[in-house]
Design an enzyme around this catalytic site. Structure first.
Site, PDB file in Angstrom:
ATOM      1  N   ARG A 157     -36.320  23.787 -37.334  1.00 55.57           N
ATOM      2  CA  ARG A 157     -36.986  24.303 -38.535  1.00 55.57           C
ATOM      3  C   ARG A 157     -38.382  24.748 -38.144  1.00 55.57           C
ATOM      4  O   ARG A 157     -39.024  24.121 -37.317  1.00 55.57           O
ATOM      5  CB  ARG A 157     -37.115  23.204 -39.605  1.00 55.57           C
ATOM      6  CG  ARG A 157     -35.818  22.736 -40.186  1.00 55.57           C
ATOM      7  CD  ARG A 157     -35.993  21.381 -40.837  1.00 55.57           C
ATOM      8  NE  ARG A 157     -36.447  20.402 -39.853  1.00 55.57           N
ATOM      9  CZ  ARG A 157     -36.873  19.173 -40.159  1.00 55.57           C
ATOM     10  NH1 ARG A 157     -36.930  18.780 -41.404  1.00 55.57           N
ATOM     11  NH2 ARG A 157     -37.268  18.330 -39.208  1.00 55.57           N
ATOM     12  N   ASN A 231     -26.473  26.420 -42.160  1.00 55.25           N
ATOM     13  CA  ASN A 231     -27.530  26.990 -42.999  1.00 55.25           C
ATOM     14  C   ASN A 231     -27.003  27.405 -44.366  1.00 55.25           C
ATOM     15  O   ASN A 231     -27.672  27.220 -45.383  1.00 55.25           O
ATOM     16  CB  ASN A 231     -28.179  28.182 -42.295  1.00 55.25           C
ATOM     17  CG  ASN A 231     -29.266  27.711 -41.345  1.00 55.25           C
ATOM     18  OD1 ASN A 231     -29.507  26.515 -41.223  1.00 55.25           O
ATOM     19  ND2 ASN A 231     -29.907  28.640 -40.668  1.00 55.25           N
ATOM     20  N   GLY A 276     -36.627  24.384 -57.291  1.00 53.07           N
ATOM     21  CA  GLY A 276     -37.937  25.003 -57.283  1.00 53.07           C
ATOM     22  C   GLY A 276     -37.804  26.501 -57.214  1.00 53.07           C
ATOM     23  O   GLY A 276     -36.866  27.074 -57.787  1.00 53.07           O
ATOM     24  N   CYS A 283     -34.396  32.615 -41.860  1.00 50.09           N
ATOM     25  CA  CYS A 283     -33.029  32.155 -41.554  1.00 50.09           C
ATOM     26  C   CYS A 283     -32.086  32.137 -42.750  1.00 50.09           C
ATOM     27  O   CYS A 283     -31.087  32.849 -42.766  1.00 50.09           O
ATOM     28  CB  CYS A 283     -33.085  30.765 -40.930  1.00 50.09           C
ATOM     29  SG  CYS A 283     -33.798  30.795 -39.289  1.00 50.09           S
ATOM     30  N   LYS A 286     -30.994  35.447 -44.436  1.00 49.69           N
ATOM     31  CA  LYS A 286     -30.240  36.280 -43.489  1.00 49.69           C
ATOM     32  C   LYS A 286     -28.885  35.659 -43.170  1.00 49.69           C
ATOM     33  O   LYS A 286     -27.870  36.343 -43.102  1.00 49.69           O
ATOM     34  CB  LYS A 286     -31.076  36.408 -42.218  1.00 49.69           C
ATOM     35  CG  LYS A 286     -30.702  37.599 -41.400  1.00 49.69           C
ATOM     36  CD  LYS A 286     -31.384  37.571 -40.071  1.00 49.69           C
ATOM     37  CE  LYS A 286     -32.861  37.907 -40.185  1.00 49.69           C
ATOM     38  NZ  LYS A 286     -33.534  37.826 -38.883  1.00 49.69           N
TER      39      LYS A 286
HETATM   40  C1  UDX Z   1     -33.680  26.506 -41.501  1.00 45.80           C
HETATM   41  C2  UDX Z   1     -32.757  25.341 -41.074  1.00 45.80           C
HETATM   42  O1  UDX Z   1     -33.155  24.132 -41.706  1.00 45.80           O
HETATM   43  C3  UDX Z   1     -32.790  25.195 -39.563  1.00 45.80           C
HETATM   44  O2  UDX Z   1     -31.845  24.211 -39.172  1.00 45.80           O
HETATM   45  C4  UDX Z   1     -32.429  26.537 -38.917  1.00 45.80           C
HETATM   46  O3  UDX Z   1     -32.524  26.477 -37.507  1.00 45.80           O
HETATM   47  C5  UDX Z   1     -33.352  27.645 -39.429  1.00 45.80           C
HETATM   48  O4  UDX Z   1     -33.294  27.684 -40.851  1.00 45.80           O
HETATM   49  P1  UDX Z   1     -36.307  26.853 -41.821  1.00 45.80           P
HETATM   50  O5  UDX Z   1     -35.969  28.249 -42.235  1.00 45.80           O
HETATM   51  O6  UDX Z   1     -37.422  26.638 -40.847  1.00 45.80           O
HETATM   52  O7  UDX Z   1     -35.018  26.154 -41.163  1.00 45.80           O
HETATM   53  O8  UDX Z   1     -36.662  26.045 -43.138  1.00 45.80           O
HETATM   54  P2  UDX Z   1     -36.101  24.824 -43.994  1.00 45.80           P
HETATM   55  O9  UDX Z   1     -37.033  23.691 -43.851  1.00 45.80           O
HETATM   56  O10 UDX Z   1     -34.682  24.556 -43.753  1.00 45.80           O
HETATM   57  O11 UDX Z   1     -36.304  25.432 -45.466  1.00 45.80           O
HETATM   58  C6  UDX Z   1     -35.683  26.670 -45.841  1.00 45.80           C
HETATM   59  C7  UDX Z   1     -36.115  27.087 -47.219  1.00 45.80           C
HETATM   60  O12 UDX Z   1     -35.486  26.265 -48.207  1.00 45.80           O
HETATM   61  C8  UDX Z   1     -37.609  26.975 -47.475  1.00 45.80           C
HETATM   62  O13 UDX Z   1     -38.032  28.087 -48.236  1.00 45.80           O
HETATM   63  C9  UDX Z   1     -37.730  25.696 -48.292  1.00 45.80           C
HETATM   64  O14 UDX Z   1     -38.871  25.674 -49.093  1.00 45.80           O
HETATM   65  C10 UDX Z   1     -36.447  25.763 -49.122  1.00 45.80           C
HETATM   66  N1  UDX Z   1     -35.964  24.470 -49.609  1.00 45.80           N
HETATM   67  C11 UDX Z   1     -35.631  23.479 -48.730  1.00 45.80           C
HETATM   68  C12 UDX Z   1     -35.793  24.273 -50.976  1.00 45.80           C
HETATM   69  O15 UDX Z   1     -36.070  25.174 -51.781  1.00 45.80           O
HETATM   70  N2  UDX Z   1     -35.293  23.074 -51.425  1.00 45.80           N
HETATM   71  C13 UDX Z   1     -34.940  22.079 -50.577  1.00 45.80           C
HETATM   72  O16 UDX Z   1     -34.489  21.025 -51.053  1.00 45.80           O
HETATM   73  C14 UDX Z   1     -35.127  22.266 -49.193  1.00 45.80           C
END
Ligand code: UDX
Length: 456
Positions: A157, A231, A276, A283, A286
């Protein structure tokens, strides 16, 4: 000479994934070339820093460069012929129609292959649609090269990439050649041997893992599918939570209480059920559209993912509408949007809900001031030109009619409720990440709104 010392690796592309991987493998004892075409980025890395905000990465880059274990270059010729393993981590930008642009993935693989030694391994770390590996193997065959192709999906992440790479739940490789898949797993097993000392240099807390990381070698297409499935499932959880949040708004339930109780069921789990403003980043959006496209191509109905995407895209507009229902027409009102990064602890603004919210507010004729501790500069390209960028929370909220918290940055969540109340005209606090202290907000006289919740 240890196995690490005798193995040279080239990583193609020094973005979030490539730079983190290259740096950490350099700390595991390998000699690693990081190939990056962008000169400005190379200069920053060369000076011992990351060009994006990522906890713990800069000190690791600095010591790896100083030890000459990490070599930054723009040259395939100077790096690939020395390497028995080449890792592809180039970008996969969006095409104008939303599909994934794989031209960098293919051209990097092709260029690399022409310089790779026979029996070398090409590792794909860029997230690509299922079936891409098969096509790249055809390219290798056309070049009459005996190169082993291994898919090695990345689960890190942003913001916690060093931690996630050092302490993964699982490492997955997939190949038609099991020995090659296992050889790539060995890189990570060797990295795990050094992880606590690397964490120390990074200044991040070493983790005592309850269970060891799982190392999984499987078929090529399975590995490709594992990444997008993980994802997409997490995105599905978020959109599911957001759909329940909309229902909670209608029936006056509290989504946080609901999901705390639902997530306490170990079969379900609490993670990724935070309602939210929806998911963003490089990621999830896409990977979700990629999975929908792969399904369509293969004649598989995937309405459930399509719906998850639609729900997600609706969230910024839903938030602005809920604000409007509370304060009336937004025309002429001043609204501060706090948080432009797609999540906290990163400067990445790709597909950022905070930016969408700001732009929708402007389209509703509100005067908009935005603030982000790290991402303001990166956001300017996507932000409507009428948005004013503030340098501090104080400046953003001065005399505002409403504030929307769009990213759960610590300094935003810890900003005192009394200060919001004091600085704003008509103090409405819309907590679009459902993470601000609601009781404190209420006690300070703020009108508190969340997604699927409000002040009781
Ligand atoms: C994600 C995957 O978690 C990771 O394993 C992969 O390699 C790349 O994609 P990342 O994009 O860095 O990682 O962010 P992540 O922490 O997973 O959050 C993704 C999005 O979901 C963010 O916008 C976050 O704010 C949102 N989110 C996350 C929510 O809206 N609610 C949640 O409960 C969790």
């Amino acid at each position: 000479m240890s196995e690490q010392q005798s193995t040279t690796i080239t990583v193609l592309g020094a973005g979030y994934v490539g730079l983190t991987t290259a740096t950490l493998l350099a700390h595991a004892g390998y000699t690693v070339y990081a190939v990056e075409p962008n000169e400005a980025r190379r200069t920053i890395i060369q000076s011992g820093k990351s060009f994006f905000y990522e906890e713990g990465l800069s000190p690791l880059i600095k010591s790896a460069i100083d030890a000459n274990h990490l070599i930054v270059t723009d040259s395939y010729e100077d790096s690939i012929p020395h390497s028995s393993i080449v890792i592809g981590a180039v970008g996969t930008p969006d095409n104008p129609d939303g599909s994934m642009n794989l031209s960098y993935v293919f051209s990097a693989a092709q260029q690399a292959a022409s310089l790779m030694n026979d029996n070398a391994i090409f590792v794909q770390k860029s997230t690509v649609p299922v079936g891409t590996g098969k096509k790249i193997q055809e390219v290798f065959a056309e070049l009459q090269k005996n190169i082993f192709y291994v898919s090695n999906p990345e689960f890190l992440r942003e913001g916690t990439s060093v931690h996630d790479t050092l302490y993964p739940d699982r490492v997955v490789t997939g190949s038609d050649k099991l020995t090659a898949a296992n050889k790539v797993l060995d890189l990570y097993k060797n990295l795990a041997e050094h992880r606590d000392e690397i964490a120390k240099i990074a200044g991040i807390k070493p983790v005592k893992q309850k269970t060891d990381s799982q190392y999984i070698a499987t078929k090529l297409a399975s590995a490709e599918l594992i990444k997008v499935t993980s994802n997409a499932f997490l995105a599905l959880k978020i959109s599911f939570a957001n759909s329940i949040a909309k229902l909670a708004d209608s029936v006056d339930a509290d989504i946080v209480d609901v999901m705390d109780a639902v997530g306490a069921d170990k079969r379900i789990g609490r993670a990724f059920l935070n309602a939210g403003r929806g998911y963003g980043g490089g990621c999830f959006p896409k990977d979700v559209s990629g999975l929908i496209a792969s399904s369509l191509e293969n004649g598989v109905d995937f309405d459930i993912m399509q719906s998850a995407q639609t729900v997600n895209q609706s969230m910024p507009g839903y938030i602005v509408e809920k604000l409007q229902n509370s304060v009336g027409s937004l025309a002429g009102k001043t609204v501060a949007v706090l948080g432009l990064a797609f999540k906290s602890n990163t400067s990445d603004v790709r597909k950022s809900p905070g930016v969408s919210i700001a732009n929708i507010l402007i389209a509703s004729d509100a005067t908009v001031r935005v603030y982000d501790p790290e991402a303001a500069e990166e956001a300017t390209l996507d932000l409507h030109s009428r948005a004013t960028i503030a340098d501090s929370i104080d400046e953003a909220i001065a005399d505002a009619d409403a504030v929307i918290i769009a990213t759960a940055w610590n300094d935003i969540l810890s900003y005192p409720a009394e200060s919001f109340a004091k600085n704003m005209t008509d103090p409405v606090l819309f907590d679009a990440v459902n993470s601000y202290d609601r009781v404190a907000a209420q006690q300070a006289g703020l009108t508190y709104l969340g997604v699927g919740r409000r002040a009781s």
